[in-house]
Design a protein around this motif. Structure first.
Motif, short mmCIF file in Angstrom:
data_model
loop_
_atom_site.label_atom_id
_atom_site.label_comp_id
_atom_site.label_asym_id
_atom_site.label_seq_id
_atom_site.Cartn_x
_atom_site.Cartn_y
_atom_site.Cartn_z
N LEU A 181 0.81 -1.18 -0.04
CA LEU A 181 0.02 0.08 0.13
C LEU A 181 0.75 1.10 0.07
O LEU A 181 1.78 1.15 0.85
N VAL A 182 0.37 2.21 -1.02
CA VAL A 182 1.25 3.45 -0.93
C VAL A 182 0.19 4.53 -1.11
O VAL A 182 -0.77 4.42 -1.70
N ALA A 183 0.73 5.48 -0.39
CA ALA A 183 -0.32 6.86 -0.25
C ALA A 183 0.35 7.86 -1.14
O ALA A 183 1.47 8.15 -0.56
N ARG A 184 -0.30 8.92 -1.79
CA ARG A 184 0.21 10.20 -2.13
C ARG A 184 -0.66 10.90 -1.06
O ARG A 184 -1.85 11.11 -1.15
N VAL A 185 -0.05 12.05 -0.42
CA VAL A 185 -0.66 12.85 0.34
C VAL A 185 -0.20 14.21 0.40
O VAL A 185 1.25 14.74 0.23
N TRP A 186 -1.12 15.14 0.26
CA TRP A 186 -1.00 16.60 0.27
C TRP A 186 -1.37 17.05 1.39
O TRP A 186 -2.56 16.81 2.00
N PHE A 187 -0.24 17.92 2.21
CA PHE A 187 -0.63 18.43 3.66
C PHE A 187 -0.97 19.67 3.34
O PHE A 187 -0.13 20.53 2.81
N GLY A 188 -2.35 20.09 3.75
CA GLY A 188 -2.95 21.18 3.43
C GLY A 188 -2.63 22.53 4.51
O GLY A 188 -2.13 22.27 5.49
N PRO A 189 -3.08 23.66 4.12
CA PRO A 189 -2.66 24.64 5.22
C PRO A 189 -3.09 24.41 6.58
O PRO A 189 -2.62 24.98 7.60
N GLU A 190 -4.28 23.57 6.67
CA GLU A 190 -4.78 23.43 8.14
C GLU A 190 -4.16 22.39 8.93
O GLU A 190 -4.66 21.80 9.70
#
Ligand SMILES: CCCCCCCC(=O)SCCNC(=O)CCNC(=O)[C@H](O)C(C)(C)COP(=O)(O)OP(=O)(O)OC[C@H]1O[C@@H](n2cnc3c(N)ncnc32)[C@H](O)[C@@H]1OP(=O)(O)O
Length: 157
Positions: free
Chosen positions: A51-60
């Motif tokens: 399992l691989v995740a692509r993650v965007w960490f947003g301003p919150e």
């Protein structure tokens, strides 16, 4: 942030992974909102079936100015590594999660979470993971997952 960065273009052998189909609403806290300002995530299986995740960490998710809060990093690792065990066929909860924060993680960047189920002994399932962007390692984690007895699983629904 473009959707392409969150997707699997250029990753041979990757397949999208339908996490909600496996564990339903359990993922709402972290990956449930694909358009908000907290996390935006996509799950895949890589060519090795991990399992691989692509993650965007947003301003919150901010902690140190311009960078991700450690708790937000922990939340992502908790979900991804727990889900990795589920995806490998183990109905678990996370019993212990040990994280090394290696570098500050800049906000509004798409990073990758790699996972590997490294051992299964009785009810104890060991999963290892890391958050990376290219050669840069932001965090590494060891996760001990514990399978739930059938009765407790039924109570959770
Ligand atoms: C669902 C989709 C993906 C998942 C992503 C989200 C993952 C999560 O966030 S889950 C939520 C966070 N986790 C929790 O809230 C878990 C709360 N804890 C519990 O429910 C229980 O303590 C639980 C189930 C882990 C273990 O309790 P219990 O079933 O009584 O097992 P218990 O008999 O104590 O332990 C079983 C074995 O695991 C070991 N173990 C249990 N907990 C731990 C721990 N924290 N650290 C080390 N070892 C542990 C025990 O030593 C025992 O080992 P052995 O068999 O060798 O003696």
């Amino acid at each position: 942030m473009t959707d392409i960065q969150l997707n699997m273009d250029g990753e041979p052998g990757w397949e999208p992974f339908d996490a909600p189909a496996l564990v339903g609403a359990s993922l709402r806290f972290v990956s449930g909102d694909r358009t908000g300002n907290r996390f935006r995530m996509r799950y895949f299986r890589n060519a090795s079936g991990e399992l691989v995740a692509r993650v965007w960490f947003g301003p919150e998710t901010e902690g140190p100015p311009g960078h991700a809060h450690g708790g937000s990093i922990a939340a992502v690792l908790d979900e991804v590594l727990g889900l990795a065990a589920w995806a490998a066929g183990y109905p678990i909860v996370v019993g212990n999660l040990n994280i090394h924060f290696r570098h500050l993680l800049p906000l509004q960047t798409v990073v990758q979470v790699d996972s590997e189920v490294v051992a299964a002994a009785g009810r104890k399932i060991s999963v290892r993971g890391r958050i990376v962007l290219g050669d840069r390692i932001f965090a590494e984690a060891d996760c001990l997952c514990i399978t739930l007895p059938e009765e407790q699983r039924r109570q959770l629904g």
